[in-house]
Design a protein around this motif. Structure first.
Motif, PDB file in Angstrom:
ATOM      1  N   ARG A  36       0.839  -1.199   0.000  1.00 20.42           N
ATOM      2  CA  ARG A  36       0.000   0.000   0.000  1.00 20.42           C
ATOM      3  C   ARG A  36       0.873   1.247   0.000  1.00 20.42           C
ATOM      4  NH1 ARG A  36      -3.476  -2.636   4.625  1.00 20.42           N
ATOM      5  NH2 ARG A  36      -5.226  -3.510   3.461  1.00 20.42           N
ATOM      6  N   VAL A  37       0.383   2.290  -0.619  1.00 20.08           N
ATOM      7  CA  VAL A  37       0.939   3.633  -0.505  1.00 20.08           C
ATOM      8  C   VAL A  37      -0.072   4.449   0.284  1.00 20.08           C
ATOM      9  CG1 VAL A  37       1.724   5.686  -1.718  1.00 20.08           C
ATOM     10  CG2 VAL A  37       2.180   3.416  -2.672  1.00 20.08           C
ATOM     11  N   VAL A  38       0.382   5.017   1.410  1.00 19.40           N
ATOM     12  CA  VAL A  38      -0.528   5.664   2.356  1.00 19.40           C
ATOM     13  C   VAL A  38      -0.061   7.085   2.611  1.00 19.40           C
ATOM     14  CG1 VAL A  38      -1.559   5.538   4.661  1.00 19.40           C
ATOM     15  CG2 VAL A  38      -0.959   3.432   3.445  1.00 19.40           C
ATOM     16  N   GLU A  39      -0.977   8.041   2.492  1.00 17.16           N
ATOM     17  CA  GLU A  39      -0.717   9.425   2.903  1.00 17.16           C
ATOM     18  C   GLU A  39      -1.139   9.564   4.361  1.00 17.16           C
ATOM     19  OE1 GLU A  39      -2.908  11.899   0.271  1.00 17.16           O
ATOM     20  OE2 GLU A  39      -1.504  11.670  -1.402  1.00 17.16           O
ATOM     21  N   ASP A  43       3.070  12.940   5.409  1.00 17.02           N
ATOM     22  CA  ASP A  43       4.106  12.065   4.888  1.00 17.02           C
ATOM     23  C   ASP A  43       3.437  11.019   4.007  1.00 17.02           C
ATOM     24  OD1 ASP A  43       6.542  10.952   4.402  1.00 17.02           O
ATOM     25  OD2 ASP A  43       6.860  10.125   6.405  1.00 17.02           O
ATOM     26  N   VAL A  44       4.232  10.371   3.188  1.00 18.45           N
ATOM     27  CA  VAL A  44       3.725   9.299   2.336  1.00 18.45           C
ATOM     28  C   VAL A  44       4.531   8.048   2.651  1.00 18.45           C
ATOM     29  CG1 VAL A  44       3.234   8.533  -0.015  1.00 18.45           C
ATOM     30  CG2 VAL A  44       3.182  10.982   0.538  1.00 18.45           C
ATOM     31  N   LEU A  45       3.844   6.986   2.979  1.00 15.37           N
ATOM     32  CA  LEU A  45       4.485   5.754   3.411  1.00 15.37           C
ATOM     33  C   LEU A  45       4.233   4.646   2.401  1.00 15.37           C
ATOM     34  CD1 LEU A  45       3.359   5.760   7.169  1.00 15.37           C
ATOM     35  CD2 LEU A  45       5.487   6.679   6.224  1.00 15.37           C
ATOM     36  N   LEU A  46       5.218   3.772   2.272  1.00 13.53           N
ATOM     37  CA  LEU A  46       5.065   2.530   1.520  1.00 13.53           C
ATOM     38  C   LEU A  46       5.018   1.412   2.553  1.00 13.53           C
ATOM     39  CD1 LEU A  46       5.012   1.336  -1.389  1.00 13.53           C
ATOM     40  CD2 LEU A  46       7.454   0.909  -1.126  1.00 13.53           C
ATOM     41  N   HIS A  47       3.918   0.662   2.544  1.00 13.64           N
ATOM     42  CA  HIS A  47       3.683  -0.317   3.605  1.00 13.64           C
ATOM     43  C   HIS A  47       3.383  -1.669   2.992  1.00 13.64           C
ATOM     44  CE1 HIS A  47       2.305  -1.939   7.461  1.00 13.64           C
ATOM     45  NE2 HIS A  47       1.236  -2.398   6.840  1.00 13.64           N
ATOM     46  N   TRP A  48       4.054  -2.704   3.496  1.00 11.62           N
ATOM     47  CA  TRP A  48       3.723  -4.083   3.120  1.00 11.62           C
ATOM     48  C   TRP A  48       3.445  -4.871   4.382  1.00 11.62           C
ATOM     49  CZ3 TRP A  48       5.261  -8.949   4.403  1.00 11.62           C
ATOM     50  CH2 TRP A  48       4.784  -9.997   3.590  1.00 11.62           C
ATOM     51  N   ALA A  49       2.406  -5.689   4.335  1.00 12.77           N
ATOM     52  CA  ALA A  49       2.064  -6.531   5.474  1.00 12.77           C
ATOM     53  C   ALA A  49       1.557  -7.865   4.950  1.00 12.77           C
ATOM     54  CB  ALA A  49       0.987  -5.868   6.341  1.00 12.77           C
ATOM     55  N   PRO A  50       1.798  -8.953   5.702  1.00  8.83           N
ATOM     56  CA  PRO A  50       1.237 -10.250   5.313  1.00  8.83           C
ATOM     57  C   PRO A  50      -0.271 -10.178   5.226  1.00  8.83           C
ATOM     58  CG  PRO A  50       2.871 -10.510   7.054  1.00  8.83           C
ATOM     59  CD  PRO A  50       2.607  -9.035   6.922  1.00  8.83           C
ATOM     60  N   ILE A  51      -0.846 -11.084   4.471  1.00 10.14           N
ATOM     61  CA  ILE A  51      -2.282 -11.013   4.212  1.00 10.14           C
ATOM     62  C   ILE A  51      -3.090 -11.109   5.490  1.00 10.14           C
ATOM     63  CG2 ILE A  51      -2.623 -13.500   3.877  1.00 10.14           C
ATOM     64  CD1 ILE A  51      -4.054 -10.702   1.653  1.00 10.14           C
ATOM     65  N   GLU A  52      -2.541 -11.830   6.497  1.00  8.33           N
ATOM     66  CA  GLU A  52      -3.282 -11.963   7.752  1.00  8.33           C
ATOM     67  C   GLU A  52      -3.356 -10.653   8.511  1.00  8.33           C
ATOM     68  OE1 GLU A  52      -0.848 -13.826   6.796  1.00  8.33           O
ATOM     69  OE2 GLU A  52      -1.438 -15.942   6.800  1.00  8.33           O
ATOM     70  N   GLU A  53      -2.365  -9.739   8.258  1.00  9.07           N
ATOM     71  CA  GLU A  53      -2.320  -8.483   9.000  1.00  9.07           C
ATOM     72  C   GLU A  53      -2.740  -7.302   8.140  1.00  9.07           C
ATOM     73  OE1 GLU A  53       1.529  -7.940  10.607  1.00  9.07           O
ATOM     74  OE2 GLU A  53       1.326  -9.533  12.080  1.00  9.07           O
ATOM     75  N   ALA A  54      -3.188  -7.582   6.911  1.00  7.42           N
ATOM     76  CA  ALA A  54      -3.481  -6.476   6.001  1.00  7.42           C
ATOM     77  C   ALA A  54      -4.698  -5.684   6.425  1.00  7.42           C
ATOM     78  CB  ALA A  54      -3.683  -7.016   4.579  1.00  7.42           C
ATOM     79  N   GLY A  55      -5.547  -6.269   7.222  1.00  3.68           N
ATOM     80  CA  GLY A  55      -6.689  -5.526   7.717  1.00  3.68           C
ATOM     81  C   GLY A  55      -7.919  -5.686   6.847  1.00  3.68           C
TER      82      GLY A  55
END
Length: 649
Positions: A36-39, A43-55
């Protein structure tokens, strides 16, 4: 639930981490996740999470999301592609295509082993982004931070690399080097910051031979000083320009299709065959091939025996003259004598050219003066532990000096470059005759003189070919090296430059070179020797968690610890494994000598290559692959456009 202080502007599922160093990955080594790219908070963040923690997807706000809740980048532009089979060759570990994961069930407990892989990084902390080469299976991105560390490689099993790069280009300048269109340097939207970083794309100083010299003496420290930019330089060899295309402009990212499963050609290598090397060729066996007039009979069979077992030490002085093209395999003994008398006269005429230069003349000849100084310095430290060269007044040192200075008269354009003394030393040690050693050295230099040219085009091409072979033989190893910023294989530079002279003990170098000089089983066996060494060290490199510094240090510490017979056995096994494959890519066939460059692609090719022996020609006619004649790109950069509407996919 929408948050007032953040907004998800991009999300893509099917982004995996490959966590195993095994050649064949299992399901447990693959971690599916969401990028994900999150504002958030200015700030702008690039975030990766396992599918179980993706929400839960209902709790995030998309800037462009259809009513079905599908990924924002899934469209006609990037259709999901299922090849319907499981390939066994890829840049990344090949796996069976896995079904798309549904949204996680609310309340699912995250896996502790997978949860530790999640990461989030501010876009301002990124230094570079490297894309995978097209057509080599799963697309992936490697992100490097300003601190010099690499984030885990992101493998896009369902496509999406271009879509992510387009989103990132809204916030950053992604500058693609013309020397490596797959490497994007990351800059803020600030032209001064971009301009001040242009100099990082320059590989060599004006005197590139100085870099080569320092690399020979201390490859570890040199790589992290003047050679620190070698990655961009060498990767340019892996990106051939399309015919008619400008070499100064990298292709637009959307010019190449990126299906979910990027495959042009998948290669399934069979099992690696067992190889047994034979005993060395003895003087008695050699004598059986000598005819009544002193002509060598059944030369191809004799060279095949040398390839499989090498030569007895007592036979080398005679046999090396044939292997290096000084003497012809077809001539009689009398013809050999006449040829040697002619070459003796020619040698001393050239030697007299520099011997007759007075001190006053040399004072005004800076080129000769520079050669003499460099040769004297190198000779004084070449193989001084060998009894043939030890001692302050050793006559062998004088012969080294005279032969190298005479070579400057023989090859004015090339002259002397550091490293040549390493190539001459074993030849003089074996031949023990000034004239014969000179002409044998000339024969060797016909094979490798491109290694010492200032442009370094030949070295660049060889490293590109080495990487090509390694990608076919061991995709996971290539993926690992790439993720550790070592994918350029710059640590193999010295290996190829002087044909492993400083990697093996002196007697082993003699055996290795005479095998390579046979030209069997095809050209570029020295590249398979390099592959064999890396194959022997793959588990140590991958399972020890080495970074780029540790990889280079480990390779450098292999010096004098390798067994030449083990390496040659493995190199031949790799060759047989490759040539047994009926679906070998055409460019790999070219490297192995199974197809000529420029030949039309054919589904079939000879089961074994025609021998290409350097000893079948005289030194003056030995064919050396020409360096790439394409003009060198300048240091300009191509900025990735923010929008790429209308591109064909």
């Amino acid at each position: 639930m929408d948050g007032p202080d953040y907004r998800v502007v991009f999300e893509k599922g099917g982004v995996y981490l490959h966590t195993s160093a095994k050649k064949h990955q299992d399901a447990d080594s693959l971690i599916a996740g969401v990028i994900r790219v999150v504002e958030k908070d200015n700030d702008v963040l690039l975030h990766w999470a396992p599918i179980e923690e993706a929400g839960d997807s209902t709790q995030i706000l998309f800037s462009k999301k259809d009513s079905t809740g599908a990924d924002c980048c899934t469209s006609e532009e990037e259709p999901t592609f299922d090849p319907g089979y499981e390939p066994d060759w890829a840049v990344i570990s090949t796996v069976r295509p896995r079904p798309r994961h549904s949204e996680p069930t609310r309340g699912t407990e995250p896996s502790s082993s997978q949860g530790s892989w999640a990461f989030s990084v501010s876009l301002g902390e990124l230094k570079s982004i490297r894309r995978s080469k097209p057509g080599l299976n799963w697309a992936y991105l490697v992100l490097v931070t300003q601190a010099g560390g690499s984030l885990p490689a992101l493998h896009f099993h369902s496509g999406g690399t271009r879509a992510l790069l387009r989103v990132l280009s809204r916030y950053l300048l992604l500058a693609s080097s013309p020397q490596d269109s797959r490497l994007y340097l990351v800059f803020p939207h600030d032209s001064s910051a971009l301009s001040s970083s242009f100099h990082h794309l320059q590989l060599f100083d004006q005197d590139s031979s100085n870099v080569v010299s320092r690399f020979l003496q201390d490859p570890y420290s040199t790589t992290f000083s003047s050679f620190s930019r070698v990655t961009n330089f060498f990767r340019g060899a892996l990106q051939p320009h399309q015919e008619g295309a400008s070499p100064d402009l990298p292709p637009a990212p959307d010019e190449e299709p990126e299906p979910g499963f990027e495959v042009i050609s998948c290669v399934e290598l069979g099992p690696r065959p067992a190889v047994e090397r034979g005993p060395p060729v003895t003087e008695e066996e050699w004598a059986q091939h000598v005819g009544p007039e002193g002509r060598l009979q059944q030369a191809p069979e004799l060279k095949a025996r040398i390839f499989s077992g090498g030569l007895s030490p007592s036979l080398r002085r005679e046999a090396w003259k044939f292997l290096l093209g000084y003497l012809s395999w077809e001539d009689s003994a009398e013809e050999h004598k006449a040829h040697m008398r002619k070459k003796t006269d020619e040698y001393f005429r050239m030697k007299l050219q520099w011997k007759s230069v007075s001190a006053e003349q040399e004072r005004r000849n800076s080129l000769l003066r520079g050669y003499r100084s460099l040769i004297e310095r190198d000779v004084s430290r070449t193989d001084r532990t060998n009894r043939f060269y030890e001692g302050p007044e050793n006559p062998g040192l004088g012969l080294l000096n005279d032969i190298l200075l005479t070579y400057c008269m023989y090859h004015f354009d090339l002259g002397y470059v550091q490293g040549m003394s390493d190539l001459l030393s074993p030849i003089l040690y074996v031949i023990q005759n000034e004239v014969d050693a000179f002409w044998c050295f000339c024969g060797f230099m016909e094979l490798v003189h491109g290694n010492f040219e200032e442009s370094q085009e030949t070295m660049k091409r060889q490293l590109g070919q080495l990487l090509l072979l390694l990608r076919v033989l061991d995709p996971p190893l290539c993926d690992f090296l790439d993720s550790q910023d070592s994918g350029s294989l710059c640590f193999c530079f010295r290996w190829l430059l002087i044909w492993f002279k400083r990697e093996f003990p002196f007697p082993d170098v003699l055996r290795l070179w005479e095998v390579l000089w046979t030209g069997l089983p095809g050209p570029n066996l020295h590249l398979l020797v390099a592959c064999a060494i890396l194959d022997m060290e793959r588990d140590t490199l991958m399972l020890s968690g080495f970074g780029s510094n540790e990889i280079l240090k480990h390779i450098n510490e292999l010096t004098m610890k390798l067994s030449v017979e083990d390496v040659l056995t493995r190199a031949e096994a790799l060759y047989r494994q490759l040539t047994a494959c009926q679906e070998l890519p055409h460019n790999v066939q070219e490297v192995l000598g199974l197809a000529l460059p420029g030949e039309p692609h054919s589904p079939s090719f000879p089961a074994s290559p025609l021998p290409l022996s350097p000893s079948s020609h005289s030194p003056s006619s030995t064919q050396v692959p020409a360096a790439d004649s394409a003009p060198q790109p300048d240091s300009s950069l191509e900025i990735l456009p923010e929008e790429e509407d209308g591109a064909n996919t």
